[in-house]
Motif scaffolding. Sequence first.
Motif, PDB file in Angstrom:
ATOM      1  N   HIS A  76      -0.854  42.163  64.637  1.00 38.86           N
ATOM      2  CA  HIS A  76       0.353  41.352  64.454  1.00 38.86           C
ATOM      3  C   HIS A  76       1.078  41.068  65.775  1.00 38.86           C
ATOM      4  O   HIS A  76       2.031  40.285  65.790  1.00 38.86           O
ATOM      5  CB  HIS A  76       1.313  42.025  63.458  1.00 38.86           C
ATOM      6  N   PHE A  85      -2.045  37.248  66.944  1.00 40.18           N
ATOM      7  CA  PHE A  85      -3.060  36.736  66.025  1.00 40.18           C
ATOM      8  C   PHE A  85      -3.608  35.428  66.593  1.00 40.18           C
ATOM      9  O   PHE A  85      -3.392  34.337  66.080  1.00 40.18           O
ATOM     10  CB  PHE A  85      -2.447  36.544  64.640  1.00 40.18           C
ATOM     11  N   THR A  86      -4.335  35.568  67.692  1.00 38.65           N
ATOM     12  CA  THR A  86      -4.854  34.428  68.443  1.00 38.65           C
ATOM     13  C   THR A  86      -6.140  33.915  67.820  1.00 38.65           C
ATOM     14  O   THR A  86      -6.682  34.496  66.873  1.00 38.65           O
ATOM     15  CB  THR A  86      -5.136  34.856  69.886  1.00 38.65           C
ATOM     16  N   LYS A 139      -8.655  35.899  65.347  1.00 41.81           N
ATOM     17  CA  LYS A 139      -9.049  35.369  64.037  1.00 41.81           C
ATOM     18  C   LYS A 139     -10.566  35.349  63.897  1.00 41.81           C
ATOM     19  O   LYS A 139     -11.112  35.675  62.834  1.00 41.81           O
ATOM     20  CB  LYS A 139      -8.475  33.971  63.842  1.00 41.81           C
ATOM     21  N   LEU A 187       9.231  44.628  65.186  1.00 39.35           N
ATOM     22  CA  LEU A 187       9.295  43.191  65.409  1.00 39.35           C
ATOM     23  C   LEU A 187      10.146  42.570  64.316  1.00 39.35           C
ATOM     24  O   LEU A 187       9.954  42.868  63.130  1.00 39.35           O
ATOM     25  CB  LEU A 187       7.892  42.570  65.359  1.00 39.35           C
ATOM     26  N   ASP A 190      10.090  39.665  62.997  1.00 39.41           N
ATOM     27  CA  ASP A 190       9.317  38.864  62.051  1.00 39.41           C
ATOM     28  C   ASP A 190       8.010  39.556  61.648  1.00 39.41           C
ATOM     29  O   ASP A 190       7.009  38.905  61.377  1.00 39.41           O
ATOM     30  CB  ASP A 190       9.024  37.486  62.635  1.00 39.41           C
ATOM     31  N   LEU A 191       8.024  40.900  61.610  1.00 42.33           N
ATOM     32  CA  LEU A 191       6.823  41.668  61.292  1.00 42.33           C
ATOM     33  C   LEU A 191       6.227  41.252  59.949  1.00 42.33           C
ATOM     34  O   LEU A 191       5.010  41.059  59.834  1.00 42.33           O
ATOM     35  CB  LEU A 191       7.153  43.166  61.279  1.00 42.33           C
ATOM     36  N   GLY A 242       6.377  38.474  58.235  1.00 37.54           N
ATOM     37  CA  GLY A 242       5.734  37.168  58.279  1.00 37.54           C
ATOM     38  C   GLY A 242       4.409  37.197  59.014  1.00 37.54           C
ATOM     39  O   GLY A 242       3.434  36.565  58.577  1.00 37.54           O
ATOM     40  N   ARG A 243       4.368  37.892  60.118  1.00 37.85           N
ATOM     41  CA  ARG A 243       3.118  37.988  60.886  1.00 37.85           C
ATOM     42  C   ARG A 243       2.024  38.689  60.083  1.00 37.85           C
ATOM     43  O   ARG A 243       0.870  38.261  60.077  1.00 37.85           O
ATOM     44  CB  ARG A 243       3.371  38.732  62.195  1.00 37.85           C
ATOM     45  N   GLN A 244       2.403  39.773  59.424  1.00 34.08           N
ATOM     46  CA  GLN A 244       1.400  40.502  58.637  1.00 34.08           C
ATOM     47  C   GLN A 244       0.957  39.700  57.424  1.00 34.08           C
ATOM     48  O   GLN A 244      -0.226  39.725  57.060  1.00 34.08           O
ATOM     49  CB  GLN A 244       1.961  41.859  58.243  1.00 34.08           C
ATOM     50  N   GLU A 282       0.657  36.533  57.282  1.00 39.42           N
ATOM     51  CA  GLU A 282      -0.288  35.528  57.780  1.00 39.42           C
ATOM     52  C   GLU A 282      -1.684  36.125  57.920  1.00 39.42           C
ATOM     53  O   GLU A 282      -2.689  35.491  57.571  1.00 39.42           O
ATOM     54  CB  GLU A 282       0.198  34.989  59.129  1.00 39.42           C
ATOM     55  N   ILE A 283      -1.762  37.351  58.425  1.00 38.09           N
ATOM     56  CA  ILE A 283      -3.056  38.035  58.569  1.00 38.09           C
ATOM     57  C   ILE A 283      -3.695  38.268  57.208  1.00 38.09           C
ATOM     58  O   ILE A 283      -4.898  38.032  57.008  1.00 38.09           O
ATOM     59  CB  ILE A 283      -2.861  39.358  59.319  1.00 38.09           C
TER      60      ILE A 283
END
Length: 354
Positions: free
Chosen positions: A85, A88-89, A93, A122, A124-125, A127-129, A131-132
């Motif tokens: 997180h 996530f480049t 991916k 973070l 926005d933790l 949201g990032r997770q 997305e993963i």
Amino acid sequence: MPTLGTIEGFFGRPYGWTERTELMRFLAPHGYSFYLYAPKADAWLRRRWREPHPAEEMEQLSTFGAACREAGVRFGVGLSPFELHFGFTADAKSALADKLAALDAAGCEWLAILFDDMRGDLADLAGRQAEIVAFASERTRASRLSVCPTYYTDDPLLDRVFGPRPASYLKDLGAALDPAIDLMWTGEEVCPREFSPGHLDRVALEMGRKPFLWDNYPVNDGPRMSRHLHLRAFTGRPAAIAPHIAGHAVNPASQATLSAIPMLTLAVSYAHGDAYAYGQAFREAALVVCGPYLAAMLAADLALLQDAGVGDLSGERRDRLRARYAAYDHPAAREVVGWLDGAYAITGEQIQTQ
């Protein structure tokens, strides 16, 4: 009876493939319907997750998956994409897609994305997770998907170790995930004394779904806990919690055969409800696992093995205890001897590096 199963998610030396298979097969007739393979020592599922598993390891994983299916047990894998997180480049991916394809090829039917044991400070933790997880859900062939949040308990220990949890993290993560995805929860503490319907309902309200329990008993993988054998029957998990959870995964102890004793009692607790008696449940489970002679030994030595622990045993008492169990040809007895000899000791370095 809720969906009940095993999550092999402890630090230190993992089970051997034979130990793992025997535990899975033993528990299957007692209601343990899934097995999530997620040992902390499997670096290719954790800190080295971007690298492919060695061919021999992947072959053994596939063989274990086939053994699970043969036993009617759903086979799953816990993947910890370490600190993904934070970046996530495109390359990340691609690595994640490759890992998911490899797990599909191994027959993974239940995928758990585990964000525990990594930094989470973070804003926005969630949201990032999310997305993963969405990326993984679109690519995995697993029929069930579970997620362990970075902050998987109310315990402030996590905030001290991994940074302060973001405001409304659990609520935001639950809102961002598909409702069909499980969210794992260990309770009011990392190793909780009990679960109550009131607590679970409060967590469900935050998550937007019933919590999926990751139960840290009888696990004994900390530097202090590894000095003790967790053998006693389950308590603090009344059958009344069943309607309040999405499932119940047990994280076993480092000793596979001995773990089966308390794990059997959890199934009994759910089945018997208010009639459950933990002392009787222990004695009956020990008898099933170990036979009458060794079961009687464990019952007689329970206070030494679980409460006092190896660190409080004098040299003479330890030697006598070791001699008694070394004379008995049974895997549970060999686990007691190995524990007395320090074979299962966990260091702080292992916790930091696995």
